[in-house]
Design a protein around this motif. Structure first.
Motif, PDB file in Angstrom:
ATOM      1  N   UNK A  40     -27.980   2.260 -22.309  1.00  0.00           N
ATOM      2  CA  UNK A  40     -27.673   3.631 -21.911  1.00  0.00           C
ATOM      3  C   UNK A  40     -27.856   3.897 -20.422  1.00  0.00           C
ATOM      4  N   UNK A  41     -28.956   3.417 -19.854  1.00  0.00           N
ATOM      5  CA  UNK A  41     -29.248   3.809 -18.473  1.00  0.00           C
ATOM      6  C   UNK A  41     -29.391   2.637 -17.514  1.00  0.00           C
ATOM      7  N   UNK A  42     -28.916   1.470 -17.912  1.00  0.00           N
ATOM      8  CA  UNK A  42     -28.986   0.326 -17.009  1.00  0.00           C
ATOM      9  C   UNK A  42     -27.849   0.411 -15.990  1.00  0.00           C
ATOM     10  N   UNK A  43     -28.167   0.130 -14.744  1.00  0.00           N
ATOM     11  CA  UNK A  43     -27.175   0.127 -13.661  1.00  0.00           C
ATOM     12  C   UNK A  43     -27.038  -1.302 -13.151  1.00  0.00           C
TER      13      UNK A  43
ATOM     14  N   UNK B  28     -24.384   4.281 -14.682  1.00  0.00           N
ATOM     15  CA  UNK B  28     -24.864   4.018 -16.038  1.00  0.00           C
ATOM     16  C   UNK B  28     -23.978   4.753 -17.041  1.00  0.00           C
ATOM     17  N   UNK B  29     -24.019   4.295 -18.294  1.00  0.00           N
ATOM     18  CA  UNK B  29     -23.214   4.960 -19.323  1.00  0.00           C
ATOM     19  C   UNK B  29     -23.761   6.340 -19.658  1.00  0.00           C
ATOM     20  N   UNK B  30     -25.030   6.591 -19.389  1.00  0.00           N
ATOM     21  CA  UNK B  30     -25.556   7.950 -19.542  1.00  0.00           C
ATOM     22  C   UNK B  30     -24.837   8.907 -18.593  1.00  0.00           C
ATOM     23  N   UNK B  31     -24.629   8.460 -17.357  1.00  0.00           N
ATOM     24  CA  UNK B  31     -23.926   9.302 -16.388  1.00  0.00           C
ATOM     25  C   UNK B  31     -22.465   9.488 -16.793  1.00  0.00           C
ATOM     26  N   UNK B  32     -21.839   8.414 -17.264  1.00  0.00           N
ATOM     27  CA  UNK B  32     -20.435   8.504 -17.670  1.00  0.00           C
ATOM     28  C   UNK B  32     -20.276   9.509 -18.806  1.00  0.00           C
ATOM     29  N   UNK B  33     -21.178   9.456 -19.781  1.00  0.00           N
ATOM     30  CA  UNK B  33     -21.093  10.392 -20.912  1.00  0.00           C
ATOM     31  C   UNK B  33     -21.383  11.823 -20.484  1.00  0.00           C
ATOM     32  N   UNK B  34     -22.202  11.976 -19.446  1.00  0.00           N
ATOM     33  CA  UNK B  34     -22.460  13.321 -18.939  1.00  0.00           C
ATOM     34  C   UNK B  34     -21.206  13.910 -18.300  1.00  0.00           C
ATOM     35  N   UNK B  35     -20.456  13.063 -17.596  1.00  0.00           N
ATOM     36  CA  UNK B  35     -19.237  13.527 -16.926  1.00  0.00           C
ATOM     37  C   UNK B  35     -18.062  13.667 -17.894  1.00  0.00           C
ATOM     38  N   UNK B  36     -17.991  12.741 -18.863  1.00  0.00           N
ATOM     39  CA  UNK B  36     -16.889  12.752 -19.841  1.00  0.00           C
ATOM     40  C   UNK B  36     -17.519  12.652 -21.230  1.00  0.00           C
ATOM     41  N   UNK B  37     -17.930  13.760 -21.821  1.00  0.00           N
ATOM     42  CA  UNK B  37     -18.720  13.739 -23.061  1.00  0.00           C
ATOM     43  C   UNK B  37     -18.073  12.999 -24.229  1.00  0.00           C
ATOM     44  N   UNK B  38     -16.747  12.995 -24.302  1.00  0.00           N
ATOM     45  CA  UNK B  38     -16.090  12.366 -25.453  1.00  0.00           C
ATOM     46  C   UNK B  38     -15.610  10.951 -25.162  1.00  0.00           C
ATOM     47  N   UNK B  39     -16.129  10.329 -24.107  1.00  0.00           N
ATOM     48  CA  UNK B  39     -15.596   9.036 -23.690  1.00  0.00           C
ATOM     49  C   UNK B  39     -15.840   7.941 -24.728  1.00  0.00           C
ATOM     50  N   UNK B  40     -16.997   7.924 -25.382  1.00  0.00           N
ATOM     51  CA  UNK B  40     -17.295   6.830 -26.308  1.00  0.00           C
ATOM     52  C   UNK B  40     -16.423   6.851 -27.558  1.00  0.00           C
ATOM     53  N   UNK B  41     -16.273   7.979 -28.258  1.00  0.00           N
ATOM     54  CA  UNK B  41     -15.357   7.956 -29.408  1.00  0.00           C
ATOM     55  C   UNK B  41     -13.920   7.644 -29.010  1.00  0.00           C
ATOM     56  N   UNK B  42     -13.501   8.102 -27.847  1.00  0.00           N
ATOM     57  CA  UNK B  42     -12.147   7.778 -27.383  1.00  0.00           C
ATOM     58  C   UNK B  42     -12.015   6.289 -27.095  1.00  0.00           C
ATOM     59  N   UNK B  43     -13.066   5.708 -26.524  1.00  0.00           N
ATOM     60  CA  UNK B  43     -13.050   4.278 -26.234  1.00  0.00           C
ATOM     61  C   UNK B  43     -12.995   3.467 -27.521  1.00  0.00           C
ATOM     62  N   UNK B  44     -13.788   3.856 -28.515  1.00  0.00           N
ATOM     63  CA  UNK B  44     -13.781   3.147 -29.795  1.00  0.00           C
ATOM     64  C   UNK B  44     -12.408   3.234 -30.456  1.00  0.00           C
ATOM     65  N   UNK B  45     -11.789   4.405 -30.400  1.00  0.00           N
ATOM     66  CA  UNK B  45     -10.464   4.583 -31.004  1.00  0.00           C
ATOM     67  C   UNK B  45      -9.414   3.758 -30.274  1.00  0.00           C
TER      68      UNK B  45
END
Length: 302
Positions: A131-134, A274-291
């Protein structure tokens, strides 16, 4: 690609392709997939690959009775009757020793020096680490990952394990005279990663200090060559002193180049967000990525 372009437009991905960016993409997918609690990465060019390597690498973080968050693999770099692992033997180990002499010993350098093979591309971790590794986007990946684990976790949550009795992979050329590829670029990226980490801990670098470091490294590395020569003789291995010292000369030159880049680009961002920052900027990025990955798998028959 549409998701990637959106992240790129927001400055949330590395601008240049590289090993680190590939790993970062994989980390995002693992977080999106939600069906893995332990993850391992290893090089894809291993010519002596055996499934036991992966089992040994995964076990410390997959076993629920252990408290390890991260495991680093190591192995003997001997193949074809000679010592391999030039960048680790002739750059990383003597450079860490030189940094201790030039700038003083500290807990971070002791930590880095404790790894049997710091540049091994094989490591595993538990899901929450992602989640927070850079991480750097270039060849400084392995050093960057170790540095982030040092920053985020106590040493008793980190381990290293011998994962192979025999290990060999595709070897890269030294690429002397070409800093854009091969071991030459790798040595520059690795040196920059170490300098940046030390700078975050308050170490001050200057042109003069890099000159001192280069001289200290060069003498230290030549001593290492002598030790490796003796080790090769004892074990009946081939050892080319001339080629080893040519590598040391190239690495010494590249330490200075890495230092110059560090001083000339003080505002350069060394890490992918980090992916925590990415999810903060684009909240729906992970489900969209999985799809998106699922659609690609269906389309291309993966």
């Amino acid at each position: 690609r549409s998701i990637y372009k959106e992240l790129e437009a927001s400055g949330l991905v590395a601008s240049q392709p590289g090993k680190g960016r590939n790993v970062w993409n994989c980390m995002g997918y693992v977080l999106a997939a939600t069906n893995a609690e332990a993850i391992a990465l290893h090089d894809c060019d291993i010519v002596t690959y055996d499934r036991s390597l992966l089992a040994r690498l995964m076990y410390p973080v997959a076993n629920p009775q252990f408290n390890y968050e991260f495991c680093k693999g190591f192995y003997a770099r001997i193949a074809g009757g000679k010592l391999n692992g030039r960048v680790c033997r002739l750059l990383v180990s003597p450079l860490i020793a030189a940094l201790k002499r030039a700038f003083g010993d500290n807990e971070y350098l002791q930590y880095m020096d404790s790894f049997r093979y710091a540049l091994a591309g094989e490591f595993s971790f538990r899901r929450d680490v992602l989640n927070d590794i850079r991480i750097p986007s270039d060849w400084g990946l392995e050093i960057g990952v170790l540095s982030e684990m040092h920053r985020n976790y106590s040493n008793n949550r980190i381990c290293q394990v011998d994962i192979a009795d025999v290990y060999d992979h595709k070897h890269q050329s030294m690429s002397a005279g070409d800093d854009s590829g091969g071991l030459s670029k790798m040595s520059i990226d690795i040196s920059k990663a170490l300098f940046r980490k030390l700078a975050t801990q308050g170490t001050t670098f200057s042109t003069e200090s890099f000159r001192t470091l280069k001289a200290t490294y060069f003498r230290t590395a030549l001593d290492y060559v002598d030790a490796y020569h003796n080790e090769a003789i004892i074990n009946g291995l081939n050892f080319d002193i001339h080629e080893e010292e040519k590598a040391v000369e190239l690495f010494a030159e590249n330490i200075m180049k890495a230092g110059e880049i560090y001083l000339e680009r003080p505002m350069e961002t060394p890490f992918i967000p980090s992916w925590n920052r990415v999810r903060s900027a684009v909240p729906d990025v992970l489900p969209r990525l999985a799809a998106a990955v699922k659609q690609d798998m269906q389309k291309y028959g993966g």
